[in-house]
Write an enzyme that holds these catalytic residues in place. Structure first.
Site, PDB file in Angstrom:
ATOM      1  N   TYR A 144      98.233  73.819  60.572  1.00  0.00           N
ATOM      2  CA  TYR A 144      97.774  72.448  60.791  1.00  0.00           C
ATOM      3  C   TYR A 144      97.597  71.729  59.451  1.00  0.00           C
ATOM      4  CZ  TYR A 144      94.805  68.655  62.625  1.00  0.00           C
ATOM      5  OH  TYR A 144      94.276  67.431  62.970  1.00  0.00           O
ATOM      6  N   SER A 188      82.706  69.051  72.302  1.00  0.00           N
ATOM      7  CA  SER A 188      83.012  69.342  73.705  1.00  0.00           C
ATOM      8  C   SER A 188      82.395  70.672  74.124  1.00  0.00           C
ATOM      9  CB  SER A 188      84.522  69.320  73.941  1.00  0.00           C
ATOM     10  OG  SER A 188      85.200  69.996  72.917  1.00  0.00           O
ATOM     11  N   PHE A 190      79.653  72.192  72.955  1.00  0.00           N
ATOM     12  CA  PHE A 190      78.199  72.085  73.108  1.00  0.00           C
ATOM     13  C   PHE A 190      77.846  71.291  74.368  1.00  0.00           C
ATOM     14  CE2 PHE A 190      76.683  72.612  68.375  1.00  0.00           C
ATOM     15  CZ  PHE A 190      77.244  73.889  68.363  1.00  0.00           C
ATOM     16  N   GLN A 208      76.487  74.771  58.409  1.00  0.00           N
ATOM     17  CA  GLN A 208      77.669  74.011  57.974  1.00  0.00           C
ATOM     18  C   GLN A 208      77.585  72.601  58.555  1.00  0.00           C
ATOM     19  OE1 GLN A 208      77.622  76.324  60.343  1.00  0.00           O
ATOM     20  NE2 GLN A 208      79.435  76.362  61.628  1.00  0.00           N
TER      21      GLN A 208
HETATM   22  P1  NAD Z   1      94.939  65.674  71.340  1.00  0.00           P
HETATM   23  O1  NAD Z   1      95.356  67.117  71.354  1.00  0.00           O
HETATM   24  O2  NAD Z   1      94.094  65.190  72.442  1.00  0.00           O
HETATM   25  O3  NAD Z   1      96.213  64.726  71.242  1.00  0.00           O
HETATM   26  C1  NAD Z   1      97.437  65.113  70.682  1.00  0.00           C
HETATM   27  C2  NAD Z   1      98.539  64.669  71.638  1.00  0.00           C
HETATM   28  O4  NAD Z   1      99.811  64.997  71.057  1.00  0.00           O
HETATM   29  C3  NAD Z   1      98.465  65.377  72.992  1.00  0.00           C
HETATM   30  O5  NAD Z   1      98.583  64.429  74.024  1.00  0.00           O
HETATM   31  C4  NAD Z   1      99.660  66.331  72.956  1.00  0.00           C
HETATM   32  O6  NAD Z   1     100.168  66.625  74.234  1.00  0.00           O
HETATM   33  C5  NAD Z   1     100.621  65.575  72.071  1.00  0.00           C
HETATM   34  N1  NAD Z   1     101.613  66.425  71.415  1.00  0.00           N
HETATM   35  C6  NAD Z   1     101.413  67.590  70.767  1.00  0.00           C
HETATM   36  N2  NAD Z   1     102.566  68.054  70.288  1.00  0.00           N
HETATM   37  C7  NAD Z   1     103.533  67.157  70.638  1.00  0.00           C
HETATM   38  C8  NAD Z   1     104.937  67.087  70.440  1.00  0.00           C
HETATM   39  N3  NAD Z   1     105.612  68.048  69.762  1.00  0.00           N
HETATM   40  N4  NAD Z   1     105.614  66.014  70.953  1.00  0.00           N
HETATM   41  C9  NAD Z   1     104.954  65.052  71.650  1.00  0.00           C
HETATM   42  N5  NAD Z   1     103.623  65.076  71.858  1.00  0.00           N
HETATM   43  C10 NAD Z   1     102.932  66.114  71.360  1.00  0.00           C
HETATM   44  O7  NAD Z   1      94.225  65.437  69.929  1.00  0.00           O
HETATM   45  P2  NAD Z   1      93.511  64.137  69.341  1.00  0.00           P
HETATM   46  O8  NAD Z   1      92.155  64.543  68.970  1.00  0.00           O
HETATM   47  O9  NAD Z   1      93.725  62.967  70.215  1.00  0.00           O
HETATM   48  O10 NAD Z   1      94.330  63.950  67.995  1.00  0.00           O
HETATM   49  C11 NAD Z   1      95.334  62.954  67.842  1.00  0.00           C
HETATM   50  C12 NAD Z   1      95.819  62.947  66.410  1.00  0.00           C
HETATM   51  O11 NAD Z   1      94.744  62.649  65.529  1.00  0.00           O
HETATM   52  C13 NAD Z   1      96.410  64.283  65.951  1.00  0.00           C
HETATM   53  O12 NAD Z   1      97.526  64.045  65.146  1.00  0.00           O
HETATM   54  C14 NAD Z   1      95.296  64.871  65.136  1.00  0.00           C
HETATM   55  O13 NAD Z   1      95.790  65.739  64.145  1.00  0.00           O
HETATM   56  C15 NAD Z   1      94.637  63.639  64.544  1.00  0.00           C
HETATM   57  N6  NAD Z   1      93.238  63.913  64.193  1.00  0.00           N
HETATM   58  C16 NAD Z   1      92.269  63.998  65.159  1.00  0.00           C
HETATM   59  C17 NAD Z   1      90.963  64.283  64.801  1.00  0.00           C
HETATM   60  C18 NAD Z   1      89.853  64.383  65.814  1.00  0.00           C
HETATM   61  O14 NAD Z   1      88.719  64.654  65.425  1.00  0.00           O
HETATM   62  N7  NAD Z   1      90.068  64.143  67.074  1.00  0.00           N
HETATM   63  C19 NAD Z   1      90.644  64.470  63.454  1.00  0.00           C
HETATM   64  C20 NAD Z   1      91.655  64.391  62.504  1.00  0.00           C
HETATM   65  C21 NAD Z   1      92.944  64.092  62.890  1.00  0.00           C
HETATM   66  N1  UDP Z   2      81.459  75.354  65.997  1.00  0.00           N
HETATM   67  C1  UDP Z   2      80.323  75.967  66.509  1.00  0.00           C
HETATM   68  N2  UDP Z   2      80.290  76.290  67.833  1.00  0.00           N
HETATM   69  C2  UDP Z   2      81.315  76.017  68.679  1.00  0.00           C
HETATM   70  C3  UDP Z   2      82.474  75.360  68.154  1.00  0.00           C
HETATM   71  C4  UDP Z   2      82.502  75.068  66.814  1.00  0.00           C
HETATM   72  O1  UDP Z   2      79.351  76.231  65.778  1.00  0.00           O
HETATM   73  O2  UDP Z   2      81.202  76.331  69.873  1.00  0.00           O
HETATM   74  C5  UDP Z   2      81.484  74.985  64.561  1.00  0.00           C
HETATM   75  C6  UDP Z   2      82.729  75.407  63.817  1.00  0.00           C
HETATM   76  O3  UDP Z   2      82.605  76.713  63.324  1.00  0.00           O
HETATM   77  C7  UDP Z   2      82.783  74.385  62.715  1.00  0.00           C
HETATM   78  C8  UDP Z   2      82.192  73.127  63.347  1.00  0.00           C
HETATM   79  O4  UDP Z   2      81.483  73.578  64.504  1.00  0.00           O
HETATM   80  O5  UDP Z   2      81.972  74.771  61.633  1.00  0.00           O
HETATM   81  C9  UDP Z   2      83.233  72.089  63.769  1.00  0.00           C
HETATM   82  O6  UDP Z   2      84.228  72.761  64.508  1.00  0.00           O
HETATM   83  P1  UDP Z   2      85.438  72.007  65.205  1.00  0.00           P
HETATM   84  O7  UDP Z   2      86.358  73.068  65.704  1.00  0.00           O
HETATM   85  O8  UDP Z   2      84.915  71.024  66.163  1.00  0.00           O
HETATM   86  O9  UDP Z   2      86.131  71.155  64.060  1.00  0.00           O
HETATM   87  P2  UDP Z   2      86.653  71.496  62.576  1.00  0.00           P
HETATM   88  O10 UDP Z   2      86.197  72.864  62.149  1.00  0.00           O
HETATM   89  O11 UDP Z   2      88.135  71.385  62.676  1.00  0.00           O
HETATM   90  O12 UDP Z   2      86.034  70.422  61.774  1.00  0.00           O
END
Ligand code: NAD
Ligand code: UDP
Ligand code: UDP
Length: 311
Positions: A144, A188, A190, A208
């Site tokens: 990722y 989600s 929690f 953290q």
């Molecule tokens: P999500 O998993 O809900 O959405 C991702 C979408 O992309 C899904 O609908 C999935 O089916 C689609 N997808 C995956 N692979 C694909 C492919 N090869 N072709 C077409 N569609 C594909 O996740 P999200 O939280 O909505 O994230 C959306 C974007 O934002 C992602 O690029 C993610 O990396 C970025 N992002 C999200 C967060 C966050 O906290 N939610 C943080 C940083 C970056």
């Molecule tokens: N985490 C946790 N309990 C859970 C899920 C995640 O304590 O049930 C912690 C995880 O180890 C991380 C933080 O929550 O330190 C955020 O995790 P998440 O997967 O949401 O996002 P990311 O690590 O990608 O920021």
């Protein structure tokens, strides 16, 4: 009215983005392979004649005519992106190449949904865009993190080499309604545990930190970024600088949901960043943007969404 392509449009963030772009009067083409996305997220948009849904995988070429592209396709939670890590890297890298090739052909402006993960486990706090990050290239998060870093590289090379209009946002942890209930992300997890009065799983000591942005604020920032003058490329951090430990988050979720859950402690996953907080000075200056929704308010909205989903 613009014709706007949203890849990953059936996902959590993508579905909110499609909805907002439609409400601003645009035509929206939502492309998704439904790996983590769900038709339920966009079912309420299907009757709108300005909305179109296409099942397609962005690792394959796509020939359509659009004015703008928001490239969000990519699984975003560790559970999902580690399920098929090779596909995760392909989605970020081949997906970026295809969407950039499309943008080049049709002269569309293109925005990349990058991530705070490009900073890895940072030794600079809070993180500014000028920080290059500390990412393990061979760990379980690398598919990722490095995929997203390579996508940023591609965006900037298409900008330098082909004069594309690019926009890169680095999104920090975002939460809200339509998060996937089983994506293993902390908010989600929690909330689902609290609503079922099950034990709340704290990984490591729970000290953290993360900074949580409510989805409405995030979408506002993304659209503002797309509308900036063409010389502004970013990358720009978008997130909420309010920083909370996982213990504090658990306590808030329990309080707001009125849960009887207890805390249990589990092993910390490999390469789990200790702390993360965006410096949003650049977004404030260039986008005139800052988040407005307080964590308690956003959690309350998200809890009521999950309450209905689980009912
Ligand atoms: P999500 O998993 O809900 O959405 C991702 C979408 O992309 C899904 O609908 C999935 O089916 C689609 N997808 C995956 N692979 C694909 C492919 N090869 N072709 C077409 N569609 C594909 O996740 P999200 O939280 O909505 O994230 C959306 C974007 O934002 C992602 O690029 C993610 O990396 C970025 N992002 C999200 C967060 C966050 O906290 N939610 C943080 C940083 C970056
Ligand atoms: N985490 C946790 N309990 C859970 C899920 C995640 O304590 O049930 C912690 C995880 O180890 C991380 C933080 O929550 O330190 C955020 O995790 P998440 O997967 O949401 O996002 P990311 O690590 O990608 O920021
Ligand atoms: N591409 C696409 N849609 C288009 C134009 C291009 O999916 O409308 C893909 C195409 O498969 C190509 C990639 O984008 O492999 C990169 O395109 P570019 O023009 O940069 O490179 P080239 O075609 O020269 O490899």
């Amino acid at each position: 009215m613009k014709q706007i392509l949203v890849t990953g449009g059936a996902g959590f963030l993508g579905s909110h983005l499609c909805e907002r772009l439609l409400s601003l009067g645009n035509e929206v083409l939502c492309v998704d392979n439904f790996f983590t996305g769900n038709k339920r997220n966009i079912a309420h948009l299907l009757n709108d004649s300005r909305f179109e849904l296409m099942r397609h995988d962005v690792t394959f070429p796509l020939y359509v005519e659009v004015d703008q592209i928001y490239n969000l396709a990519c699984p975003a939670s560790p559970v999902h992106y580690q399920f098929d890590p090779v596909q995760t890297t392909k989605t970020s890298v081949h997906g970026a190449i295809n969407m950039l090739g499309l943008a080049k052909r049709v002269k569309a402006r293109i925005l990349q949904a990058s991530t705070s993960e490009v900073y890895g486990d940072p030794e600079v706090h809070p993180q500014q865009e000028s920080y290059w990050g500390r990412v393990n290239p061979i760990g379980i998060r690398s598919c990722y993190d490095e995929g997203k870093r390579c996508a940023e590289t591609l965006f900037f090379d298409y900008w330098r080499q082909h004069k594309l209009q690019i926009k890169v946002v680095r999104i920090f942890n975002t939460y809200g309604p339509r998060m996937h209930p089983n994506d293993g992300r902390v908010v989600s997890n929690f909330i689902v545990q609290a609503l079922k009065n099950e034990d709340i799983t704290i990984y490591g000591d729970g000290m953290q930190t993360r900074s949580f942005c409510y989805v409405d604020d995030l979408i506002d920032g993304m659209i503002r970024m797309m509308e900036t003058p063409s010389e502004f490329t970013g990358p720009v951090n978008i997130g909420n600088p309010g920083e909370f430990s996982m213990l504090e988050l658990a306590e808030r979720v329990i309080r707001i949901s009125g849960s009887k859950s207890k805390l249990v402690f589990r092993a910390l996953p490999q390469d789990d960043p200790r702390q993360r907080q965006p410096d949003i000075g650049l977004a404030k200056r260039e986008l005139d943007w800052e988040p407005k929704v307080h964590l308690d308010e956003g959690l309350a909205n998200t809890i009521s969404y999950f309450r209905q989903l689980l009912a």
